[in-house]
Design an enzyme around this catalytic site. Structure first.
Site, PDB file in Angstrom:
ATOM      1  N   GLU A 156       0.726   7.688  -3.755  1.00 19.58           N
ATOM      2  CA  GLU A 156       1.464   7.431  -2.520  1.00 19.58           C
ATOM      3  C   GLU A 156       2.642   8.396  -2.361  1.00 19.58           C
ATOM      4  OE1 GLU A 156       0.683   5.229   0.076  1.00 19.58           O
ATOM      5  OE2 GLU A 156      -1.187   5.342  -1.062  1.00 19.58           O
ATOM      6  N   HIS A 195       2.153  11.200   0.640  1.00 22.21           N
ATOM      7  CA  HIS A 195       2.913  10.810   1.828  1.00 22.21           C
ATOM      8  C   HIS A 195       4.399  11.177   1.792  1.00 22.21           C
ATOM      9  CE1 HIS A 195      -0.629   8.736   3.245  1.00 22.21           C
ATOM     10  NE2 HIS A 195      -0.705   8.057   2.113  1.00 22.21           N
ATOM     11  N   HIS A 200       0.864  -1.184   0.000  1.00 22.30           N
ATOM     12  CA  HIS A 200       0.000   0.000   0.000  1.00 22.30           C
ATOM     13  C   HIS A 200       0.902   1.236   0.000  1.00 22.30           C
ATOM     14  CE1 HIS A 200      -3.758   2.243   1.781  1.00 22.30           C
ATOM     15  NE2 HIS A 200      -3.153   2.923   0.830  1.00 22.30           N
TER      16      HIS A 200
END
Length: 309
Positions: free
Chosen positions: A169, A173, A91
Site C-alpha cells: 500500500e 499509493h 485496505h
C-alpha cells in the site's frame, strides 16, 4: 513491610522514569508544512488555479479514497493472523486523479513491496521486488509500538503476512501522494519517516468511517441467512458519511459484499486535512437486482481487539 513498600514504590518510579525517557526519545514523523499557512487553501480537485505547493494539498491525486475490506477468513489463522471482531479492515488510502485515473509505484527508490502488483508498468518496465527488511521494522525504528499494535489489529492481509500488505500500500499509493514526498519533510528528514507518517494517516482516515458500526446501527448485520439490497447499504452509509461510497462485490452476479471505498476531496494535507465526502465516481460491482450477502465471519477467524489485557 515498609522496606517492601519502598522497594515496590522505587521500582514503579524507576519503570515510570524509563517509560518517560523512552517516550521523550520517540521522534516525530510529520512533514514540515510550516509554509502551508501562507498559501491559499482549497479542497483538492476544486482548485481553479494550479496548487502552488504540492506539500500542502494532494496533487494531482486529489481524489482520495479510504478503502476497506470485509473478509471472512485470513488463511493464516494458525499463525495468529485474525480479523477484528465487529469491524471491517483497512485496505488503504489511495490518491486517484481528479478524473478518476490513477498512478502507481511513482518512486522506485521507495519501493518496499515484496510482490509488486502489477509487476510491470504499461511500457514494460519491471517493478523490482523488494527483498530488504519488512516495513514493521521501520515503525519500530520510530518507537511507534502503538501504531504497530493497531495495524496488526485492523490492517489484516489474506493469505500472506500483514507486513507484505502494508508495504504494498505504501509503495503503490503513498509514493504517488504529493504530501508524502520526501521533500515535504525538509532537511531533517529521517529515512522511513514518510512511511510511518503514511501509516498514521491511513489509520486516521480509517477511523473516520466505522463501516461495521454504521451498518449495524442501521439494522444491517452480517448474516448467513439474510440478504440486503445494494440500496440499503448505500443509503445507510451515505446517511452517515455524506457521500455514496463504492461497494465492491464478488461471487455469482456480484452478490457477495467484499469491500467499500469512501471518496473525498481534502482541505489541506492528506495527513491532517479535512475530508469532504463525495459520491463515488466508480459504479458499484454489486448486483442491483439480486440480494447481496454480507456474510458472517468464520468464528475462528476473528478475535476481540477492543479489550486491553
Amino acid at each position: 513491610m515498609a522496606s517492601r513498600v519502598l522497594l515496590v514504590a522505587g521500582l514503579f518510579v524507576s519503570q515510570a522514569s524509563a517509560a518517560m525517557e523512552f517516550s521523550l526519545a520517540i521522534p516525530n514523523t510529520f512533514a514540515n508544512i510550516s509554509t502551508c499557512a501562507n498559501v491559499p487553501s482549497v479542497f483538492s480537485c476544486e482548485n481553479a488555479t494550479a496548487i502552488q505547493d504540492t506539500c500542502c494539498s494532494p496533487t494531482p491525486g486529489g481524489l482520495v479514497l479510504q478503502t476497506q475490506f470485509w473478509n471472512t477468513y485470513t488463511g493464516l489463522e494458525e499463525q495468529g493472523q485474525l480479523l477484528p471482531k465487529d469491524s471491517w479492515t483497512i485496505h488503504g488510502l489511495w490518491p486517484d486523479n481528479c478524473d478518476g485515473s490513477y498512478a502507481q509505484y511513482c518512486d522506485l527508490t521507495r519501493q518496499y513491496d515484496p510482490a509488486p502488483s502489477p509487476a510491470k508498468f504499461s511500457n514494460g518496465t519491471v517493478i523490482p521486488a523488494y527483498t530488504g527488511p519488512t516495513v514493521d521494522t521501520f515503525i519500530l525504528e520510530f518507537g511507534r509500538l502503538d501504531l504497530l499494535d493497531y495495524m496488526n489489529k485492523y490492517w489484516i492481509n489474506q493469505g500472506a503476512p500483514n507486513t507484505a500488505f502494508w508495504a504494498h500500500e505504501f509503495s503503490k499509493h503513498a509514493t504517488c501522494t504529493s504530501t508524502f514526498d520526501v521533500a515535504c519533510y525538509g532537511s531533517n528528514y529521517k529515512e522511513h519517516q514518510d512511511v510511518v507518517n503514511f501509516y498514521l494517516s491511513v489509520v486516521r482516515a480509517f477511523q473516520r468511517y466505522p463501516t461495521w458500526e454504521m451498518l449495524a446501527a442501521s439494522g444491517i448485520h452480517p448474516s448467513n441467512t439474510t440478504t440486503y439490497s445494494l440500496s440499503q447499504f448505500q443509503t445507510a452509509l451515505k446517511a452517515q458519511s455524506g457521500g455514496t461510497p463504492y461497494l465492491g462485490c464478488g461471487g455469482t452476479n456480484g452478490t457477495i459484499l467484499e469491500e467499500v471505498w469512501y471518496y473525498s476531496h481534502v482541505w489541506g494535507t492528506e495527513q491532517f486535512g479535512q475530508f469532504k465526502s463525495i459520491d463515488a465516481v466508480d459504479k458499484s460491482s454489486c448486483s442491483t437486482t439480486e440480494g447481496i450477502w454480507y456474510y458472517e465471519r468464520t468464528p475462528t477467524s476473528e478475535r476481540e481487539v477492543r479489550v486491553i489485557l
